[in-house]
Scaffold this motif. Structure first.
Motif, short mmCIF file in Angstrom:
data_model
loop_
_atom_site.label_atom_id
_atom_site.label_comp_id
_atom_site.label_asym_id
_atom_site.label_seq_id
_atom_site.Cartn_x
_atom_site.Cartn_y
_atom_site.Cartn_z
N HIS A 84 -11.28 -11.54 3.34
CA HIS A 84 -10.30 -10.70 4.25
C HIS A 84 -9.58 -9.83 3.80
CE1 HIS A 84 -11.40 -13.20 8.09
NE2 HIS A 84 -12.49 -12.53 7.79
N ARG A 125 -9.25 -5.84 3.78
CA ARG A 125 -7.90 -5.27 4.05
C ARG A 125 -7.50 -4.18 3.15
NH1 ARG A 125 -6.83 -6.92 8.88
NH2 ARG A 125 -6.91 -9.13 9.66
N ARG A 145 -9.83 -1.20 3.00
CA ARG A 145 -9.53 -0.21 4.01
C ARG A 145 -8.19 0.58 4.03
NH1 ARG A 145 -10.19 -3.68 9.59
NH2 ARG A 145 -12.38 -3.45 9.95
N GLU A 146 -7.06 -0.24 3.29
CA GLU A 146 -5.88 0.59 3.03
C GLU A 146 -5.94 1.62 2.10
OE1 GLU A 146 -1.03 -0.60 2.58
OE2 GLU A 146 -2.49 -2.26 2.90
N VAL A 202 -7.13 6.25 13.21
CA VAL A 202 -6.67 4.99 12.53
C VAL A 202 -5.37 4.47 13.53
CG1 VAL A 202 -5.27 4.00 10.76
CG2 VAL A 202 -7.10 5.76 10.26
N ARG A 220 -0.91 -0.49 13.85
CA ARG A 220 -0.88 -2.02 14.27
C ARG A 220 0.43 -2.68 13.85
NH1 ARG A 220 -6.00 -5.50 14.51
NH2 ARG A 220 -6.34 -5.37 12.24
N MET A 263 -6.55 -0.20 11.15
CA MET A 263 -7.78 -0.09 11.37
C MET A 263 -8.31 1.12 12.26
SD MET A 263 -8.94 -3.19 13.99
CE MET A 263 -10.60 -2.49 14.04
N ARG A 264 -9.48 1.69 11.85
CA ARG A 264 -10.03 2.65 12.56
C ARG A 264 -10.46 2.33 13.90
NH1 ARG A 264 -10.71 4.86 7.40
NH2 ARG A 264 -9.98 7.26 7.42
N LYS A 265 -10.75 3.01 14.63
CA LYS A 265 -11.11 2.72 16.29
C LYS A 265 -12.60 2.39 16.10
CE LYS A 265 -9.64 4.35 20.05
NZ LYS A 265 -9.29 5.24 20.95
N GLU A 320 -14.17 0.00 14.39
CA GLU A 320 -14.61 -0.85 13.26
C GLU A 320 -14.31 -2.19 13.60
OE1 GLU A 320 -11.74 0.12 9.98
OE2 GLU A 320 -13.26 1.49 9.19
N ARG A 327 -13.34 -6.13 13.58
CA ARG A 327 -12.10 -6.50 13.25
C ARG A 327 -12.43 -7.92 12.41
NH1 ARG A 327 -9.08 -7.69 19.20
NH2 ARG A 327 -7.72 -8.35 17.97
N LEU A 328 -11.42 -8.15 11.60
CA LEU A 328 -11.62 -9.01 10.30
C LEU A 328 -10.90 -10.37 11.09
CD1 LEU A 328 -10.46 -6.87 7.51
CD2 LEU A 328 -12.56 -7.27 8.30
#
Length: 414
Positions: free
Chosen positions: A46, A50, A53-54, A123, A126, A154-156, A158, A160-161
């Motif tokens: 995870h 992340r 993604r970042e 994006v 959050r 996160m992009r809409k 995608e 969820r982790l």
């Protein structure tokens, strides 16, 4: 010097720590400038996802602090971004307390401008909170804000982790729908912007639960010391129902510009001062020893001049085995001339290895045996001339006599 990460980023000193890893001031050897480097351990899938993604975000906007590059080295990964020196909004409130409404409008406008660019990339941040909103060290100039830390963005659409029953973010800055497990969406970010606005105006963390209770009977009155025009904007951002909230950051910016026109230019602070700005100072601190504004100093740093110079090493030549032999000292010329030595026979076969002792410790071929061993003097006792030394002749003569006596005895017995 510090550890060099992935052959490019030299970690200088730690400047912060988050839930996912440490943030370092680092020198980028390729671009020749200081950057902020966020270093994470590859501890679980995870955290790594992340990170991916970042670091994948490439949002070029003056009010967004997104990663510019990334690297991996052994069991660590890192990404680099611009080094922002003025601390966060949390530092600013810690120094000044509640801020004047006109200044708060300027800061919120910059935040909403950056959020507009983030949402344009689909994006959802959050995790909007004062500690993730950084400031450039502008001194007494106009504050310049940067939205940072996209670790849980996160992009809409995608996957969820985390499990849907697990809420990701910072407690106290959640939108009500987040607590109910709703999919991340832009209005949740806008709710957090409203909470940040209250924090800047009051100087203390908002009580989100008290706000929810107050909204049960409609939009509550403006809390002290929030001016009514500005509360019309914040109240719209803090609507518990996401459908009654501002839907876009651009719409909130337009409403904020209208509120700003209704505000007076000067507002008196609790300390009795009337200001329209604040002083944003460098919060990182000086560079450690060995580093300067242009990067790591060369080995001949100013501090090295105060250290005693090391004694000169003797000259050396490398042998074929990798060890080092001392070079022979300069020979001493004899006090008186001597006859020229006879030419020595040519050397054949494999040459002998270089002796470990100085060459001057051995007499040169053809040199008179009465000469000193070397420049240090040594033994200067002359040897006898004209035949073998006495210590050699006496045993030879005794042996010859013994052989003669044995021969005579053998003849007499025959």
């Amino acid at each position: 010097m510090g550890e060099v990460f992935a052959g490019r980023y030299e970690l200088v000193d730690p400047i912060g720590r988050g839930g996912a890893g440490a943030v370092w001031r680092a020198w980028d050897h390729r671009r020749k400038r200081y950057v902020a480097a966020k270093v994470l351990q590859q501890s679980d899938a995870h955290a790594l996802l992340r990170f991916v993604r970042e670091q994948a975000l490439r949002i070029d906007h003056p009010h967004v602090l997104a990663p510019t590059s990334w690297a991996a080295d052994d069991d660590q990964v890192m990404f680099a971004m611009d080094l922002v020196r003025g601390g966060s909004l949390a530092h600013l409130i810690g120094d000044y307390g509640a801020l004047p409404p006109r200044l708060v409008c300027g800061l919120l406008d910059q935040l909403l401008a950056g959020l507009t660019a983030v949402h344009a990339e689909d994006v959802v941040h959050r995790d909007i909170k004062p500690a993730n909103i950084l400031l450039d060290a502008t001194g007494t100039g106009r504050p310049h804000l940067r939205l940072s830390d996209f670790g849980i963005a996160m992009r809409k659409g995608e996957p969820r982790l985390t499990d849907t029953a697990y809420v990701v973010g910072t407690p106290g800055y959640f939108a009500p729908e987040q607590m109910l497990g709703a999919e991340p969406d832009f209005p949740a970010d806008l709710y957090a912007v409203g909470l940040v606005g209250l924090y800047l105006l009051t100087g203390r963390k908002p009580d989100s639960q008290a706000l929810l209770t107050a909204y049960e009977h409609g939009v509550p009155d403006a809390p002290d010391p929030v001016p009514e025009p500005l509360w019309q904007v914040l109240g719209g951002l803090l609507q518990p129902d996401p459908h009654a909230r501002f839907r876009t950051a651009t719409g909130a910016r337009k409403a904020l510009a209208g509120a700003l026109e209704l505000l007076d230019a000067g507002v008196t602070l609790p300390l009795g001062r009337t200001i329209d700005t604040v002083e944003v100072l460098d919060q990182i601190g000086p560079l450690p020893q060995g580093y300067g504004p242009d990067g790591p100093r060369t080995p001949a740093s100013p501090g090295a001049a105060h250290e005693p110079a090391a004694p000169p090493l003797p000259s050396a030549e490398a042998s074929t085995t990798g060890s080092f032999h001392l070079a022979p000292p300069t020979p001493v010329r004899p006090p008186a001339p001597h006859p020229e030595p006879r030419p020595s026979a040519p050397v054949t076969g494999t040459p002998s290895p270089t002796p470990l002792l100085p060459a001057a410790a051995f007499p040169a071929p053809g040199a008179h045996p009465a000469e000193p061993f070397g420049p240090a003097g040594g033994s200067a006792t002359p040897a006898r001339r004209g035949g073998p030394p006495v210590v050699v002749a006496v045993p030879v003569l005794a042996l010859a006599l013994l052989c003669f006596a044995v021969g005579v005895w053998a003849l007499t017995q025959s």
